[in-house]
Scaffold this motif. Structure first.
Motif, PDB file in Angstrom:
ATOM      1  N   GLU A  26     -13.255  13.109  31.135  1.00 36.24           N
ATOM      2  CA  GLU A  26     -14.404  14.004  30.982  1.00 36.24           C
ATOM      3  C   GLU A  26     -15.256  13.595  29.785  1.00 36.24           C
ATOM      4  OE1 GLU A  26     -15.274  18.759  30.060  1.00 36.24           O
ATOM      5  OE2 GLU A  26     -13.239  18.045  30.497  1.00 36.24           O
ATOM      6  N   ILE A  27     -14.593  13.249  28.688  1.00 37.43           N
ATOM      7  CA  ILE A  27     -15.319  12.807  27.495  1.00 37.43           C
ATOM      8  C   ILE A  27     -16.037  11.491  27.782  1.00 37.43           C
ATOM      9  CG2 ILE A  27     -15.088  12.142  25.071  1.00 37.43           C
ATOM     10  CD1 ILE A  27     -12.541  13.861  24.981  1.00 37.43           C
ATOM     11  N   GLY A  28     -15.372  10.622  28.525  1.00 38.40           N
ATOM     12  CA  GLY A  28     -15.976   9.338  28.872  1.00 38.40           C
ATOM     13  C   GLY A  28     -17.263   9.499  29.655  1.00 38.40           C
ATOM     14  N   ARG A  29     -17.296  10.478  30.547  1.00 36.13           N
ATOM     15  CA  ARG A  29     -18.517  10.720  31.316  1.00 36.13           C
ATOM     16  C   ARG A  29     -19.636  11.218  30.409  1.00 36.13           C
ATOM     17  NH1 ARG A  29     -15.896  13.813  36.609  1.00 36.13           N
ATOM     18  NH2 ARG A  29     -14.858  11.971  37.501  1.00 36.13           N
ATOM     19  N   SER A  30     -19.283  12.018  29.415  1.00 41.10           N
ATOM     20  CA  SER A  30     -20.300  12.553  28.507  1.00 41.10           C
ATOM     21  C   SER A  30     -20.928  11.454  27.663  1.00 41.10           C
ATOM     22  CB  SER A  30     -19.678  13.611  27.586  1.00 41.10           C
ATOM     23  OG  SER A  30     -19.176  14.703  28.327  1.00 41.10           O
ATOM     24  N   TYR A  31     -20.098  10.510  27.239  1.00 41.37           N
ATOM     25  CA  TYR A  31     -20.585   9.449  26.355  1.00 41.37           C
ATOM     26  C   TYR A  31     -20.870   8.142  27.091  1.00 41.37           C
ATOM     27  CZ  TYR A  31     -19.421  12.295  22.272  1.00 41.37           C
ATOM     28  OH  TYR A  31     -19.382  13.286  21.322  1.00 41.37           O
ATOM     29  N   VAL A  32     -20.663   8.137  28.406  1.00 51.00           N
ATOM     30  CA  VAL A  32     -20.841   6.929  29.220  1.00 51.00           C
ATOM     31  C   VAL A  32     -19.953   5.812  28.677  1.00 51.00           C
ATOM     32  CG1 VAL A  32     -22.545   5.496  30.401  1.00 51.00           C
ATOM     33  CG2 VAL A  32     -23.248   7.659  29.399  1.00 51.00           C
ATOM     34  N   LEU A  33     -18.659   6.111  28.596  1.00 55.13           N
ATOM     35  CA  LEU A  33     -17.666   5.160  28.109  1.00 55.13           C
ATOM     36  C   LEU A  33     -16.447   5.200  29.019  1.00 55.13           C
ATOM     37  CD1 LEU A  33     -17.766   5.954  24.270  1.00 55.13           C
ATOM     38  CD2 LEU A  33     -18.619   3.876  25.359  1.00 55.13           C
ATOM     39  N   SER A  34     -15.710   4.116  29.056  1.00 54.99           N
ATOM     40  CA  SER A  34     -14.483   4.084  29.841  1.00 54.99           C
ATOM     41  C   SER A  34     -13.364   4.792  29.090  1.00 54.99           C
ATOM     42  CB  SER A  34     -14.079   2.630  30.119  1.00 54.99           C
ATOM     43  OG  SER A  34     -13.746   1.969  28.912  1.00 54.99           O
ATOM     44  N   GLN A  35     -12.319   5.156  29.816  1.00 56.13           N
ATOM     45  CA  GLN A  35     -11.185   5.836  29.190  1.00 56.13           C
ATOM     46  C   GLN A  35     -10.527   4.996  28.097  1.00 56.13           C
ATOM     47  OE1 GLN A  35      -9.508   7.148  33.215  1.00 56.13           O
ATOM     48  NE2 GLN A  35      -8.755   8.762  31.876  1.00 56.13           N
ATOM     49  N   PRO A  36     -10.281   3.703  28.332  1.00 58.28           N
ATOM     50  CA  PRO A  36      -9.685   2.899  27.252  1.00 58.28           C
ATOM     51  C   PRO A  36     -10.541   2.887  25.986  1.00 58.28           C
ATOM     52  CG  PRO A  36      -9.505   1.735  29.340  1.00 58.28           C
ATOM     53  CD  PRO A  36     -10.389   2.919  29.585  1.00 58.28           C
ATOM     54  N   THR A  37     -11.857   2.874  26.160  1.00 58.58           N
ATOM     55  CA  THR A  37     -12.740   2.867  24.995  1.00 58.58           C
ATOM     56  C   THR A  37     -12.703   4.204  24.272  1.00 58.58           C
ATOM     57  OG1 THR A  37     -14.189   1.266  26.082  1.00 58.58           O
ATOM     58  CG2 THR A  37     -15.105   2.458  24.212  1.00 58.58           C
ATOM     59  N   ILE A  38     -12.622   5.293  25.026  1.00 58.92           N
ATOM     60  CA  ILE A  38     -12.508   6.625  24.421  1.00 58.92           C
ATOM     61  C   ILE A  38     -11.272   6.689  23.527  1.00 58.92           C
ATOM     62  CG2 ILE A  38     -11.957   9.039  24.938  1.00 58.92           C
ATOM     63  CD1 ILE A  38     -14.875   8.425  25.298  1.00 58.92           C
ATOM     64  N   LEU A  39     -10.156   6.213  24.034  1.00 59.84           N
ATOM     65  CA  LEU A  39      -8.909   6.247  23.261  1.00 59.84           C
ATOM     66  C   LEU A  39      -8.988   5.314  22.049  1.00 59.84           C
ATOM     67  CD1 LEU A  39      -6.333   6.278  26.202  1.00 59.84           C
ATOM     68  CD2 LEU A  39      -7.214   8.218  24.879  1.00 59.84           C
ATOM     69  N   LYS A  40      -9.632   4.182  22.225  1.00 60.67           N
ATOM     70  CA  LYS A  40      -9.788   3.250  21.099  1.00 60.67           C
ATOM     71  C   LYS A  40     -10.627   3.876  19.992  1.00 60.67           C
ATOM     72  CE  LYS A  40     -11.590  -1.295  19.803  1.00 60.67           C
ATOM     73  NZ  LYS A  40     -12.280  -0.725  18.627  1.00 60.67           N
ATOM     74  N   TYR A  41     -11.735   4.508  20.369  1.00 61.76           N
ATOM     75  CA  TYR A  41     -12.604   5.124  19.372  1.00 61.76           C
ATOM     76  C   TYR A  41     -11.891   6.262  18.647  1.00 61.76           C
ATOM     77  CZ  TYR A  41     -16.745   2.576  20.993  1.00 61.76           C
ATOM     78  OH  TYR A  41     -17.663   1.608  21.288  1.00 61.76           O
ATOM     79  N   ALA A  42     -11.080   7.015  19.381  1.00 59.54           N
ATOM     80  CA  ALA A  42     -10.335   8.107  18.750  1.00 59.54           C
ATOM     81  C   ALA A  42      -9.353   7.556  17.721  1.00 59.54           C
ATOM     82  CB  ALA A  42      -9.599   8.917  19.814  1.00 59.54           C
ATOM     83  N   ASN A  43      -8.680   6.474  18.062  1.00 56.24           N
ATOM     84  CA  ASN A  43      -7.749   5.854  17.111  1.00 56.24           C
ATOM     85  C   ASN A  43      -8.493   5.244  15.921  1.00 56.24           C
ATOM     86  OD1 ASN A  43      -4.984   6.176  18.142  1.00 56.24           O
ATOM     87  ND2 ASN A  43      -5.708   5.020  19.910  1.00 56.24           N
ATOM     88  N   ASP A  44      -9.685   4.708  16.181  1.00 57.55           N
ATOM     89  CA  ASP A  44     -10.514   4.214  15.071  1.00 57.55           C
ATOM     90  C   ASP A  44     -10.846   5.355  14.113  1.00 57.55           C
ATOM     91  OD1 ASP A  44     -10.488   1.716  16.209  1.00 57.55           O
ATOM     92  OD2 ASP A  44     -12.526   1.829  17.016  1.00 57.55           O
ATOM     93  N   ALA A  45     -11.174   6.512  14.685  1.00 58.04           N
ATOM     94  CA  ALA A  45     -11.509   7.679  13.860  1.00 58.04           C
ATOM     95  C   ALA A  45     -10.322   8.099  13.006  1.00 58.04           C
ATOM     96  CB  ALA A  45     -11.956   8.834  14.756  1.00 58.04           C
ATOM     97  N   VAL A  46      -9.135   8.080  13.592  1.00 52.90           N
ATOM     98  CA  VAL A  46      -7.926   8.452  12.843  1.00 52.90           C
ATOM     99  C   VAL A  46      -7.738   7.527  11.643  1.00 52.90           C
ATOM    100  CG1 VAL A  46      -5.408   8.560  12.940  1.00 52.90           C
ATOM    101  CG2 VAL A  46      -6.766   9.493  14.819  1.00 52.90           C
ATOM    102  N   GLU A  47      -7.915   6.232  11.866  1.00 53.44           N
ATOM    103  CA  GLU A  47      -7.745   5.268  10.775  1.00 53.44           C
ATOM    104  C   GLU A  47      -8.740   5.528   9.647  1.00 53.44           C
ATOM    105  OE1 GLU A  47      -5.368   2.979  10.337  1.00 53.44           O
ATOM    106  OE2 GLU A  47      -4.463   3.885  12.117  1.00 53.44           O
ATOM    107  N   GLU A  48      -9.975   5.854  10.007  1.00 57.53           N
ATOM    108  CA  GLU A  48     -10.992   6.119   8.987  1.00 57.53           C
ATOM    109  C   GLU A  48     -10.717   7.433   8.259  1.00 57.53           C
ATOM    110  OE1 GLU A  48     -13.322   4.127   7.926  1.00 57.53           O
ATOM    111  OE2 GLU A  48     -12.753   2.574   9.373  1.00 57.53           O
ATOM    112  N   LEU A  49     -10.288   8.442   8.990  1.00 48.29           N
ATOM    113  CA  LEU A  49     -10.015   9.744   8.368  1.00 48.29           C
ATOM    114  C   LEU A  49      -8.855   9.661   7.381  1.00 48.29           C
ATOM    115  CD1 LEU A  49     -10.425  12.096  11.474  1.00 48.29           C
ATOM    116  CD2 LEU A  49     -11.991  11.869   9.532  1.00 48.29           C
TER     117      LEU A  49
END
Length: 209
Positions: A26-49
């Motif tokens: 659902e998030i991928g559809r909102s941002y026009v991204l694939s599921q693997p990319t959604i999960l990658k970006y979330a993990n990127d956010a965790v590393e930065e936080l």
């Protein structure tokens, strides 16, 4: 806009939506991204936080962010303490993300949505996801699509080269037959032309006996 230029605010917003219980598709559809990319970006956010000073000073947040993303998403909805600590940290990023029209960009990650049927797109993304979880870790739909296109172009280039090499012989027309010459008629025409030139100059050829 490629993955390297994706704003951190967008990655944090994606991460927060996962924590809130939204499905990655659902998030991928909102941002026009694939599921693997959604999960990658979330993990990127965790590393930065985890690098933020307020997070480093909180053993609760450090412990929470050290867990795998799936466990964080499972824990977060029912953990009031973590929510209270995370809220002021996430807030600035979420406000910034609202001002970014990320979904309106020309997406390189999911270019099939306007070109193929929804079922084909979903099947393609499932293939990408399976490959990313198997022997092609980190694979995205754009990477696989680019690979397929490049292979197709290379194949067509090879085919054209093969045709170009073979074409001079394959397309060579048989030589046109040499027309037969009526030598007597040709000789008569030449003699007539010579006779006319002689008469033009006041000379007449003598007639042979």
């Amino acid at each position: 806009m490629g993955a390297k230029s994706t704003p951190l605010a967008i990655k944090v917003a994606i991460y927060e939506r996962l924590l809130s219980g939204q499905m990655s598709r659902e998030i991928g559809r909102s941002y026009v991204l694939s599921q693997p990319t959604i999960l990658k970006y979330a993990n990127d956010a965790v590393e930065e936080l985890r690098r933020i000073r307020a997070v480093e000073a909180s053993s609760v947040l450090l412990g929470f962010l050290s867990r795998k993303l799936k466990m964080q998403c499972f824990q977060y909805p029912g953990d009031d303490e973590v929510q209270a600590l995370m809220a002021p940290i996430l807030a600035p990023y979420l406000v910034r993300a609202e001002s970014i029209n990320f979904a309106g960009r020309e997406s390189a990650d999911q270019p099939l949505s306007t070109r193929v049927s929804r079922s084909t797109e979903e099947e393609f993304l499932q293939i990408v996801s399976s490959l990313a979880e198997g022997h092609r870790p980190g694979l995205t739909s754009s990477a696989l699509l680019r690979e397929l296109v490049e292979n197709y172009v290379a194949q067509q280039r090879t085919n054209r080269s093969t045709i170009a090499v073979a074409s001079p012989q394959a397309l060579q027309e048989p030589p046109a037959p040499v027309p037969s010459i009526d030598t007597e008629a040709l000789l008569a025409d030449v003699l007539d032309a010579v006779r006319l030139q002689l008469e033009h100059h006041g000379l007449k050829p003598s007639k042979s006996n």
